[in-house]
Design a protein around this motif. Structure first.
Motif, PDB file in Angstrom:
ATOM      1  N   HIS A   1      43.398  33.773  33.658  1.00 37.77           N
ATOM      2  CA  HIS A   1      44.553  33.051  33.123  1.00 37.77           C
ATOM      3  C   HIS A   1      45.126  32.128  34.178  1.00 37.77           C
ATOM      4  O   HIS A   1      45.183  32.500  35.358  1.00 37.77           O
ATOM      5  CB  HIS A   1      45.711  34.004  32.788  1.00 37.77           C
ATOM      6  CG  HIS A   1      45.425  34.929  31.676  1.00 37.77           C
ATOM      7  ND1 HIS A   1      45.617  34.596  30.363  1.00 37.77           N
ATOM      8  CD2 HIS A   1      44.967  36.201  31.691  1.00 37.77           C
ATOM      9  CE1 HIS A   1      45.295  35.625  29.603  1.00 37.77           C
ATOM     10  NE2 HIS A   1      44.889  36.603  30.387  1.00 37.77           N
ATOM     11  N   SER A   2      45.617  30.979  33.728  1.00 36.95           N
ATOM     12  CA  SER A   2      46.609  30.293  34.526  1.00 36.95           C
ATOM     13  C   SER A   2      47.912  31.029  34.213  1.00 36.95           C
ATOM     14  O   SER A   2      48.504  30.822  33.143  1.00 36.95           O
ATOM     15  CB  SER A   2      46.719  28.818  34.140  1.00 36.95           C
ATOM     16  OG  SER A   2      47.910  28.314  34.726  1.00 36.95           O
ATOM     17  N   ALA A   3      48.347  31.889  35.137  1.00 40.26           N
ATOM     18  CA  ALA A   3      49.581  32.662  34.902  1.00 40.26           C
ATOM     19  C   ALA A   3      50.821  31.792  35.090  1.00 40.26           C
ATOM     20  O   ALA A   3      51.939  32.226  34.808  1.00 40.26           O
ATOM     21  CB  ALA A   3      49.618  33.869  35.838  1.00 40.26           C
ATOM     22  N   THR A   4      50.595  30.567  35.560  1.00 36.44           N
ATOM     23  CA  THR A   4      51.652  29.561  35.613  1.00 36.44           C
ATOM     24  C   THR A   4      52.239  29.368  34.214  1.00 36.44           C
ATOM     25  O   THR A   4      53.402  28.978  34.063  1.00 36.44           O
ATOM     26  CB  THR A   4      51.017  28.197  36.028  1.00 36.44           C
ATOM     27  OG1 THR A   4      50.171  28.401  37.157  1.00 36.44           O
ATOM     28  CG2 THR A   4      52.053  27.147  36.323  1.00 36.44           C
ATOM     29  N   LYS A   5      51.416  29.615  33.197  1.00 31.22           N
ATOM     30  CA  LYS A   5      51.738  29.249  31.817  1.00 31.22           C
ATOM     31  C   LYS A   5      52.454  30.413  31.122  1.00 31.22           C
ATOM     32  O   LYS A   5      53.513  30.829  31.556  1.00 31.22           O
ATOM     33  CB  LYS A   5      50.454  28.811  31.111  1.00 31.22           C
ATOM     34  CG  LYS A   5      49.612  27.810  31.911  1.00 31.22           C
ATOM     35  CD  LYS A   5      50.355  26.513  32.120  1.00 31.22           C
ATOM     36  CE  LYS A   5      49.635  25.389  32.839  1.00 31.22           C
ATOM     37  NZ  LYS A   5      48.530  25.593  33.706  1.00 31.22           N
ATOM     38  N   TYR A   6      51.830  30.958  30.074  1.00 31.34           N
ATOM     39  CA  TYR A   6      52.542  31.961  29.277  1.00 31.34           C
ATOM     40  C   TYR A   6      52.891  33.223  30.052  1.00 31.34           C
ATOM     41  O   TYR A   6      53.937  33.819  29.824  1.00 31.34           O
ATOM     42  CB  TYR A   6      51.712  32.367  28.054  1.00 31.34           C
ATOM     43  CG  TYR A   6      51.762  31.338  26.970  1.00 31.34           C
ATOM     44  CD1 TYR A   6      52.859  31.233  26.136  1.00 31.34           C
ATOM     45  CD2 TYR A   6      50.704  30.450  26.796  1.00 31.34           C
ATOM     46  CE1 TYR A   6      52.908  30.273  25.146  1.00 31.34           C
ATOM     47  CE2 TYR A   6      50.750  29.492  25.814  1.00 31.34           C
ATOM     48  CZ  TYR A   6      51.862  29.412  24.988  1.00 31.34           C
ATOM     49  OH  TYR A   6      51.916  28.461  24.018  1.00 31.34           O
TER      50      TYR A   6
ATOM     51  N   VAL B   1      35.997  34.404  30.357  1.00 34.16           N
ATOM     52  CA  VAL B   1      36.845  33.710  29.382  1.00 34.16           C
ATOM     53  C   VAL B   1      38.174  33.318  30.020  1.00 34.16           C
ATOM     54  O   VAL B   1      38.878  34.169  30.576  1.00 34.16           O
ATOM     55  CB  VAL B   1      37.142  34.624  28.168  1.00 34.16           C
ATOM     56  CG1 VAL B   1      37.954  33.866  27.118  1.00 34.16           C
ATOM     57  CG2 VAL B   1      35.849  35.153  27.562  1.00 34.16           C
ATOM     58  N   ASP B   2      38.502  32.037  29.934  1.00 37.84           N
ATOM     59  CA  ASP B   2      39.835  31.578  30.315  1.00 37.84           C
ATOM     60  C   ASP B   2      40.714  31.722  29.072  1.00 37.84           C
ATOM     61  O   ASP B   2      40.588  30.951  28.116  1.00 37.84           O
ATOM     62  CB  ASP B   2      39.754  30.113  30.784  1.00 37.84           C
ATOM     63  CG  ASP B   2      41.122  29.533  31.160  1.00 37.84           C
ATOM     64  OD1 ASP B   2      42.145  30.077  30.691  1.00 37.84           O
ATOM     65  OD2 ASP B   2      41.161  28.539  31.904  1.00 37.84           O
ATOM     66  N   ASN B   3      41.588  32.713  29.100  1.00 38.00           N
ATOM     67  CA  ASN B   3      42.383  33.044  27.907  1.00 38.00           C
ATOM     68  C   ASN B   3      43.834  32.557  28.043  1.00 38.00           C
ATOM     69  O   ASN B   3      44.743  33.138  27.454  1.00 38.00           O
ATOM     70  CB  ASN B   3      42.354  34.569  27.702  1.00 38.00           C
ATOM     71  CG  ASN B   3      42.522  34.966  26.243  1.00 38.00           C
ATOM     72  OD1 ASN B   3      42.037  34.277  25.352  1.00 38.00           O
ATOM     73  ND2 ASN B   3      43.225  36.063  26.000  1.00 38.00           N
TER      74      ASN B   3
ATOM     75  N   SER C   1      47.081  30.261  41.954  1.00 42.69           N
ATOM     76  CA  SER C   1      47.145  29.384  40.768  1.00 42.69           C
ATOM     77  C   SER C   1      45.981  29.752  39.858  1.00 42.69           C
ATOM     78  O   SER C   1      45.066  30.507  40.267  1.00 42.69           O
ATOM     79  CB  SER C   1      47.031  27.911  41.176  1.00 42.69           C
ATOM     80  OG  SER C   1      45.728  27.657  41.671  1.00 42.69           O
ATOM     81  N   GLY C   2      46.001  29.193  38.662  1.00 43.68           N
ATOM     82  CA  GLY C   2      44.867  29.404  37.763  1.00 43.68           C
ATOM     83  C   GLY C   2      43.590  28.835  38.361  1.00 43.68           C
ATOM     84  O   GLY C   2      42.520  29.445  38.294  1.00 43.68           O
ATOM     85  N   MET C   3      43.690  27.652  38.963  1.00 44.62           N
ATOM     86  CA  MET C   3      42.501  27.042  39.572  1.00 44.62           C
ATOM     87  C   MET C   3      41.988  27.885  40.741  1.00 44.62           C
ATOM     88  O   MET C   3      40.778  27.937  40.984  1.00 44.62           O
ATOM     89  CB  MET C   3      42.791  25.605  40.031  1.00 44.62           C
ATOM     90  CG  MET C   3      42.888  24.581  38.913  1.00 44.62           C
ATOM     91  SD  MET C   3      41.554  24.656  37.679  1.00 44.62           S
ATOM     92  CE  MET C   3      40.095  24.324  38.658  1.00 44.62           C
ATOM     93  N   ALA C   4      42.896  28.536  41.477  1.00 47.67           N
ATOM     94  CA  ALA C   4      42.450  29.410  42.579  1.00 47.67           C
ATOM     95  C   ALA C   4      41.651  30.586  42.011  1.00 47.67           C
ATOM     96  O   ALA C   4      40.643  31.011  42.598  1.00 47.67           O
ATOM     97  CB  ALA C   4      43.648  29.908  43.374  1.00 47.67           C
TER      98      ALA C   4
HETATM   99  C1  LIG Z   1      43.279  26.434  30.199  1.00 45.08           C
HETATM  100  C2  LIG Z   1      43.708  26.253  31.613  1.00 45.08           C
HETATM  101  N1  LIG Z   1      43.055  26.920  32.580  1.00 45.08           N
HETATM  102  C3  LIG Z   1      43.406  26.791  33.886  1.00 45.08           C
HETATM  103  C4  LIG Z   1      44.424  25.965  34.273  1.00 45.08           C
HETATM  104  C5  LIG Z   1      44.755  25.822  35.740  1.00 45.08           C
HETATM  105  O1  LIG Z   1      45.884  26.565  36.053  1.00 45.08           O
HETATM  106  P1  LIG Z   1      46.871  26.213  37.284  1.00 45.08           P
HETATM  107  O2  LIG Z   1      47.551  24.944  36.937  1.00 45.08           O
HETATM  108  O3  LIG Z   1      47.774  27.406  37.340  1.00 45.08           O
HETATM  109  O4  LIG Z   1      46.015  26.095  38.485  1.00 45.08           O
HETATM  110  C6  LIG Z   1      45.141  25.252  33.305  1.00 45.08           C
HETATM  111  C7  LIG Z   1      46.238  24.366  33.694  1.00 45.08           C
HETATM  112  O5  LIG Z   1      46.764  23.607  32.895  1.00 45.08           O
HETATM  113  C8  LIG Z   1      44.769  25.405  31.934  1.00 45.08           C
HETATM  114  O6  LIG Z   1      45.390  24.729  30.951  1.00 45.08           O
END
Ligand SMILES: Cc1ncc(COP(=O)(O)O)c(C=O)c1O
Length: 376
Positions: A203-208, A181-183, A84-87
């Motif tokens: 990146h949270s690759a979950t997203k875009y 940078v969190d992009n 995940s992005g948080m990971a």
């Molecule tokens: C800017 C940003 N960084 C990181 C995250 C965390 O990503 P994940 O939900 O894939 O763990 C999010 C989740 O919304 C986010 O918006």
């Protein structure tokens, strides 16, 4: 730097390289471990465990195909994919902060990133200072001898502030610290922080990057020994992405530029509509010529597209729930960067955030106008 000079759209499709078996779509190697041909092969994996396939917590060909694409699109020698992005964020910071590191973090961050930095990292022996990174003097003053990195989002979530990446990178480097940078919001389509001097992009690759809202995934790209340190910790923590989810992200990545182009064009029209509407007091979209970050965003993006994220504040904040409930096309859900347009009621009691998808623009415009009319 990765010297692939093909266009971004080509790298999004072909960055994974040819599959050795000739498969056109990347196969999913859904396996925990790989057979060793002999003792010599076993020894090779022990000596260089992140190069040879032997166990999918360390390395897997589907994950490697994703990482190759990520490195290619970020102009990085190396990329790592996470559950995940948080990971990605937590693994990277634990690796960077080892033995009493200090971080400087933007005071505008995704809520879980902020809480991780404010409440959890200190329990692991790290110190964190939150700074308004639009104030470069305050940034400069916040460094300590133990400062390992400056961490910030571009654009910020959920207010879409635009930070001066190049200036922040220069100050971080003056103090021998990294710029991370969190992009997630901007994506590599709008700009690539490593090309602007940043050391690590997340990146949270979950997203875009995935874009279909089907999987949780994280991505990180960069160079140098710090990447070895993060990879080693990912192996120990077990935060590597699953092969199945890696294949889902690869599939999504191939249409990233098309989706971001479409979402950016529609988001600009939606932002203009919201800006002209009597129900809003502030519209946060870097593509609006009057937005405080517009000039900086124009410089970063080249001015063609400003992404699919926008947020707004209502003149009558008490009407927030009514507006939220009035959407029929935007789906009321958290997350962002999906092909489906989403409206999110973020932490700030006055703000609603829109993530623009790929639906017919006129339907989204009608939906937003109707929802805003409910606030009049
Ligand atoms: C800017 C940003 N960084 C990181 C995250 C965390 O990503 P994940 O939900 O894939 O763990 C999010 C989740 O919304 C986010 O918006």
């Amino acid at each position: 730097m990765n010297h692939d000079d093909r266009g971004l759209a080509t790298r999004l499709v072909h960055g994974r390289g040819p599959n050795p078996l000739g498969a056109v779509a990347t196969p999913v190697f859904d396996t925990a471990s790989f057979a060793m041909a002999d003792m010599a092969a076993h020894r090779r994996t022990v000596e260089a465990p992140s190069v040879h396939d032997y166990y999918s917590r360390v390395h897997n060909p589907t994950v490697a195909a994703l990482e190759s694409t990520l490195a290619s699109i970020e102009s990085a020698p190396r990329a790592l994919a996470f559950t995940s992005g948080m990971a990605a964020i937590t693994t990277a910071m634990l690796a960077l902060g080892r033995r009493g590191g200090h971080f400087i973090a933007s005071d505008q961050l995704f809520v879980n990133s902020r809480e991780w930095l404010a409440h959890d990292l200190p329990d692991f022996g790290c110190e964190v200072t939150f700074v308004d990174l639009t104030n470069l003097k305050a940034l400069d003053a916040a460094f300590r001898p133990a400062t390992r990195a400056v961490f910030f989002e571009e654009f910020t979530n959920p207010l879409l502030d635009v930070l001066d990446i190049e200036a922040i990178v220069a100050i971080a480097h003056d103090h021998d610290a990294l710029a991370v940078v969190d992009n997630t919001f901007a994506t590599p389509v709008l700009f690539r922080p490593l090309e602007l001097g940043a050391d690590i992009v997340i990146h949270s690759a979950t997203k875009y990057l995935a874009g279909h809202g089907r999987v949780l995934a994280g991505a990180l790209a960069g160079s140098g020994p710090v990447m070895d340190s993060i990879a080693l910790l990912r192996r120990r923590l077990g935060t590597i992405i699953t092969p199945h989810n890696a294949a889902a992200v690869i599939e999504g990545l191939s249409t990233l530029e098309l989706r971001v182009d479409r979402a950016s064009a529609t988001a600009l029209r939606l932002a203009e509509l919201a800006d002209a509407h009597g129900a809003t007091s502030t519209v946060n979209y870097p593509g609006l010529p009057g937005a405080p970050g517009h000039e900086l965003a124009y410089r970063l993006t080249g001015g063609h597209r400003f992404g699919g994220m926008l947020s707004f504040t209502l003149r009558r904040p008490a009407r927030k729930a009514v507006v939220y409930d009035a959407f029929t096309q935007f789906v009321r859900a958290t997350s962002l960067g999906d092909v489906v347009s989403l409206v999110d009621s973020v932490e700030d009691p006055d703000v609603l955030r829109l993530s623009v998808g790929v639906e017919s623009p006129d339907d989204l415009l009608t939906d937003l106008e109707k929802a805003l009319n409910a606030a009049l």
